[in-house]
Motif scaffolding. Structure first.
Motif, mmCIF file in Angstrom:
data_model
loop_
_atom_site.group_PDB
_atom_site.id
_atom_site.type_symbol
_atom_site.label_atom_id
_atom_site.label_comp_id
_atom_site.label_asym_id
_atom_site.label_seq_id
_atom_site.Cartn_x
_atom_site.Cartn_y
_atom_site.Cartn_z
ATOM 1 N N GLY A 80 0.773 -1.232 0.000
ATOM 2 C CA GLY A 80 0.000 0.000 0.000
ATOM 3 C C GLY A 80 0.804 1.282 0.000
ATOM 4 N N MET A 81 2.105 1.176 -0.257
ATOM 5 C CA MET A 81 2.935 2.374 -0.367
ATOM 6 C C MET A 81 3.086 2.726 -1.840
ATOM 7 N N SER A 150 -2.811 3.607 2.475
ATOM 8 C CA SER A 150 -3.747 2.943 3.383
ATOM 9 C C SER A 150 -4.236 3.859 4.500
ATOM 10 N N THR A 151 -3.569 4.984 4.698
ATOM 11 C CA THR A 151 -3.987 5.891 5.769
ATOM 12 C C THR A 151 -3.542 7.310 5.465
ATOM 13 N N ASP A 168 -3.926 18.595 -1.372
ATOM 14 C CA ASP A 168 -4.910 17.740 -2.017
ATOM 15 C C ASP A 168 -5.011 16.381 -1.328
ATOM 16 N N PRO A 169 -6.214 15.784 -1.317
ATOM 17 C CA PRO A 169 -6.411 14.506 -0.632
ATOM 18 C C PRO A 169 -5.760 13.331 -1.338
ATOM 19 N N GLN A 170 -5.416 13.468 -2.600
ATOM 20 C CA GLN A 170 -4.823 12.343 -3.329
ATOM 21 C C GLN A 170 -3.365 12.119 -2.952
ATOM 22 N N LEU A 171 -2.579 13.192 -2.882
ATOM 23 C CA LEU A 171 -1.152 13.072 -2.606
ATOM 24 C C LEU A 171 -0.751 13.708 -1.276
ATOM 25 N N VAL A 176 4.397 11.007 3.173
ATOM 26 C CA VAL A 176 5.105 10.709 4.415
ATOM 27 C C VAL A 176 6.529 11.260 4.329
ATOM 28 N N CYS A 177 7.181 11.309 5.483
ATOM 29 C CA CYS A 177 8.591 11.686 5.537
ATOM 30 C C CYS A 177 9.412 10.442 5.206
ATOM 31 N N TRP A 178 9.850 10.353 3.951
ATOM 32 C CA TRP A 178 10.535 9.124 3.528
ATOM 33 C C TRP A 178 11.917 8.980 4.131
#
Length: 208
Positions: A80-81, A150-151, A168-171, A176-178
């Protein structure tokens, strides 16, 4: 299934990386949920970029920046990443064949095209051998964005932040902080490098 630990393999040799673009900040007048790597001492644009995680390529684009073709791909893992590699200049032949199926490049139009069927990729596989631009002066960097599909992230829990159209809700709300997903020594190295964007510095909605 659960993601591996560490989640990501570092997609580039950090030896020549001079600074880090932080995910979750405004750069160039636009909000950027992705970060990236800069190579300000490079004499050429030759930088090898590898896949940081087993995944499938779900979409991609080719577009022009100052008349020079750039490539981007989105990959999704089975845990899910999603990760995005952008501002790629010279692709490995396998990925060039994929990119050749995208609509013709036009200036500034980085809209992606879905792949059907999706294409599997293995962590460590070479994606590109050169990055970003050579026209109008050498500017050597590439983008890396990582998104937990997933979250939603912690920043999105702030209603005011989430209601901003730039987030935006998509990205932006899944980014996350990779830095924290890399092998420990590489994550420490990344955090020790200076920020790649002067005005934004190390400001980040994701990296604390």
């Amino acid at each position: 299934p659960a993601c591996p630990n560490p989640v990501l393999k570092t997609p580039v040799d950090l030896t020549n990386v001079t600074s880090i673009l932080y995910p979750g900040q405004e750069r160039g007048g636009n909000y950027k949920p992705h970060g990236g790597f800069r190579f300000d001492n490079a004499k050429t644009s030759n930088v090898t970029v590898t896949a940081p995680m087993d995944a499938v390529i779900v979409n991609g684009a080719r577009y022009l920046v100052n008349g020079e073709t750039q490539y981007t791909f989105d990959f999704i893992s089975n845990c899910g990443m999603m990760y995005r590699l952008g501002h790629l200049l010279v692709l490995d032949p396998t990925y060039q064949k994929i990119a050749d199926t995208f609509p013709a490049a036009s200036e500034g139009d980085s809209r992606t095209t879905n792949l059907d069927p999706q294409v599997p990729v293995t962590a460590g596989e070479t994606i590109a051998t050169a990055v970003c631009g050579t026209k109008g002066g050498l500017n050597v960097f590439f983008d890396l964005g990582v998104y937990n599909l997933s979250t939603k992230n912690q920043a999105s829990q702030d209603a005011t932040w989430a209601s901003n159209p730039a987030h935006d809700p998509q990205l932006a709300q899944h980014a996350v902080c990779w830095f924290d997903l890399l092998p420990s020594a590489d994550g420490t190295k990344v955090r020790s490098l200076p920020p790649g964007d002067g005005p934004a510095g190390k400001t980040s909605d994701y990296c604390k």
